[in-house]
Design a protein around this motif. Structure first.
Motif, PDB file in Angstrom:
ATOM      1  N   TRP A  29       7.501   8.270  35.371  1.00  0.00           N
ATOM      2  CA  TRP A  29       6.940   8.422  36.027  1.00  0.00           C
ATOM      3  C   TRP A  29       7.188  10.152  36.161  1.00  0.00           C
ATOM      4  CZ3 TRP A  29       6.354  11.910  40.251  1.00  0.00           C
ATOM      5  CH2 TRP A  29       5.422  12.641  40.740  1.00  0.00           C
ATOM      6  N   GLU A  77       8.989  11.727  33.958  1.00  0.00           N
ATOM      7  CA  GLU A  77       9.861  11.757  32.031  1.00  0.00           C
ATOM      8  C   GLU A  77       8.329  12.296  31.643  1.00  0.00           C
ATOM      9  OE1 GLU A  77      11.860  10.475  28.892  1.00  0.00           O
ATOM     10  OE2 GLU A  77      12.409   9.284  29.816  1.00  0.00           O
ATOM     11  N   ASN A  78       7.241  11.140  32.353  1.00  0.00           N
ATOM     12  CA  ASN A  78       5.979  11.364  31.549  1.00  0.00           C
ATOM     13  C   ASN A  78       4.798  11.787  31.993  1.00  0.00           C
ATOM     14  OD1 ASN A  78       6.938  10.358  28.628  1.00  0.00           O
ATOM     15  ND2 ASN A  78       8.016   7.996  30.299  1.00  0.00           N
ATOM     16  N   TYR A  79       4.672  11.711  33.465  1.00  0.00           N
ATOM     17  CA  TYR A  79       3.213  11.460  34.203  1.00  0.00           C
ATOM     18  C   TYR A  79       3.269  13.251  35.434  1.00  0.00           C
ATOM     19  CZ  TYR A  79       2.557   7.253  32.309  1.00  0.00           C
ATOM     20  OH  TYR A  79       2.356   6.366  31.364  1.00  0.00           O
ATOM     21  N   TYR A  80       4.661  13.479  35.445  1.00  0.00           N
ATOM     22  CA  TYR A  80       4.777  14.777  36.115  1.00  0.00           C
ATOM     23  C   TYR A  80       4.965  15.995  35.446  1.00  0.00           C
ATOM     24  CZ  TYR A  80       6.603  18.040  39.735  1.00  0.00           C
ATOM     25  OH  TYR A  80       7.134  18.793  40.768  1.00  0.00           O
ATOM     26  N   HIS A  81       3.895  16.564  35.340  1.00  0.00           N
ATOM     27  CA  HIS A  81       3.174  18.295  35.151  1.00  0.00           C
ATOM     28  C   HIS A  81       3.756  19.032  35.593  1.00  0.00           C
ATOM     29  CE1 HIS A  81       2.959  15.553  31.232  1.00  0.00           C
ATOM     30  NE2 HIS A  81       2.201  14.327  32.184  1.00  0.00           N
ATOM     31  N   ALA A  82       3.699  18.969  37.380  1.00  0.00           N
ATOM     32  CA  ALA A  82       3.098  20.017  38.194  1.00  0.00           C
ATOM     33  C   ALA A  82       4.168  21.460  38.045  1.00  0.00           C
ATOM     34  CB  ALA A  82       3.458  19.666  39.413  1.00  0.00           C
ATOM     35  N   SER A  83       5.498  21.050  37.121  1.00  0.00           N
ATOM     36  CA  SER A  83       6.649  22.206  37.577  1.00  0.00           C
ATOM     37  C   SER A  83       7.616  21.637  36.000  1.00  0.00           C
ATOM     38  CB  SER A  83       7.242  22.324  38.459  1.00  0.00           C
ATOM     39  OG  SER A  83       7.796  20.776  38.830  1.00  0.00           O
ATOM     40  N   GLN A  84       9.003  22.503  36.239  1.00  0.00           N
ATOM     41  CA  GLN A  84       9.769  22.139  35.608  1.00  0.00           C
ATOM     42  C   GLN A  84      10.650  21.056  36.132  1.00  0.00           C
ATOM     43  OE1 GLN A  84      12.327  24.687  32.972  1.00  0.00           O
ATOM     44  NE2 GLN A  84      10.865  26.168  33.011  1.00  0.00           N
ATOM     45  N   SER A  91       1.288  25.716  42.285  1.00  0.00           N
ATOM     46  CA  SER A  91       2.352  24.002  42.268  1.00  0.00           C
ATOM     47  C   SER A  91       3.678  24.940  42.398  1.00  0.00           C
ATOM     48  CB  SER A  91       1.709  23.716  41.242  1.00  0.00           C
ATOM     49  OG  SER A  91       2.441  24.053  40.008  1.00  0.00           O
ATOM     50  N   TYR A 109       2.667  15.555  44.935  1.00  0.00           N
ATOM     51  CA  TYR A 109       2.475  14.532  43.536  1.00  0.00           C
ATOM     52  C   TYR A 109       3.083  12.915  44.016  1.00  0.00           C
ATOM     53  CZ  TYR A 109       2.143  18.737  42.684  1.00  0.00           C
ATOM     54  OH  TYR A 109       1.023  21.091  42.148  1.00  0.00           O
TER      55      TYR A 109
END
Length: 222
Positions: free
Chosen positions: A174, A176-183, A129, A88
Motif C-alpha cells: 500500500w 509503495e503503490n498507493y500512497y502518493h500524498a508525500s515522499q 498534505s 491516509y
C-alpha cells in the motif's frame, strides 16, 4: 515548515518515533486517539456476533477518521508538526476490514464519501498534505514482539493473529503503490530500536534530517 507523519503497522513504534522526531524539531506531536477511544477495546474483544450486531469496526473507523481530521487540520496550520499515523492510512485499515467482511460494502462507500469530503476541506488550509512520511516496516515477528511489549491487554488475544497478519502482509504494498500524498522515508524496525539504543535514535534523526535537506525543507533538526 515541515509536516511529518509517522506511518506503520500496529505496534511498529510510531509513537516513540513521533516523539523522537518532534523533540528534534522542537515541535508538537499529534497523537492517535487510543487512550480516550471507548470503541477500540470493543473492536478487539467483542465476539463475531457482537461485531456484526454493533458494527464496531465501522464505528471505530469513523472515530479514528474524526480525530485524525482534527489533528491534521491543527497540524497543517502550524510549523514543523509530527502526526502519529496519517489520515491516509485510515483508508487502508478500513479497506482491510471491508476485505475481511467486518465492514460492509455499503459502510465502506459511506466511509469513502466522508473521507473525500474531509480531504476537500483541506484545500482551504495553507498546506494540503504532509511533506514526508517516515514509514516503519519490519518482519511480522518484530511486530508481534512489540505489540506484546506495550502490554495493551485487548491486543494480546491469539485470535487476532490472522487480523494482524492480513494488515501486515499488505502494508508495504500500500505504501509503495498507493500512497502518493508525500515522499516516504522507510525505516526497517528490525534494524532500529530507538527506545533502547541511543545510537539508533541518533541515526534515525540524521536520516530524517538528510531527507528534509534533500527535499529543500528547512527545519530546526539539531
Amino acid at each position: 515548515m515541515a509536516i511529518i507523519v509517522i506511518g506503520g503497522m500496529i505496534g511498529a513504534g510510531k509513537t516513540s518515533v513521533a516523539e523522537l522526531v518532534a523533540n528534534a524539531l522542537g515541535t508538537e506531536v499529534f497523537y492517535e486517539n487510543v487512550d480516550d477511544n471507548d470503541i477500540l477495546p470493543l473492536f478487539y474483544t467483542a465476539s463475531e456476533e457482537e461485531q456484526e450486531a454493533k458494527r464496531y469496526p465501522f464505528l471505530l473507523q469513523l472515530e479514528f477518521l474524526s480525530s485524525r481530521f482534527k489533528n491534521i487540520k491543527d497540524a497543517l496550520i502550524n510549523q514543523n508538526n509530527v502526526l502519529d499515523r496519517s489520515i491516509y492510512e485510515d483508508w487502508y485499515f478500513c479497506k482491510i476490514n471491508n476485505k475481511l467482511g467486518r465492514i460492509s460494502d455499503t459502510e465502506f462507500k459511506i466511509y469513502e464519501k466522508l473521507l473525500n469530503n474531509m480531504m476537500e476541506e483541506l484545500e482551504e488550509l495553507p498546506k494540503k498534505s504532509p511533506d514526508l512520511m517516515v514509514y516503519l516496516t519490519g518482519s511480522f515477528d518484530t511486530i508481534l514482539h512489540r505489540i506484546g511489549l506495550r502490554g495493551r491487554e485487548f491486543e494480546q488475544d491469539q485470535g487476532l493473529m490472522d487480523y494482524y497478519h492480513t494488515l501486515w502482509s499488505g502494508y508495504d504494498d500500500w505504501v509503495e503503490n498507493y500512497y502518493h500524498a508525500s515522499q516516504v522515508l522507510v525505516i526497517n524496525i528490525d534494524e532500529f530500536d530507538v527506545v533502547n539504543r541511543p545510537e539508533d535514535a541518533d541515526r534515525l534523526i540524521k536520516m530524517v534530517e538528510n531527507k528534509l535537506v534533500e527535499m529543500n525543507i528547512e527545519t530546526s533538526v539539531y
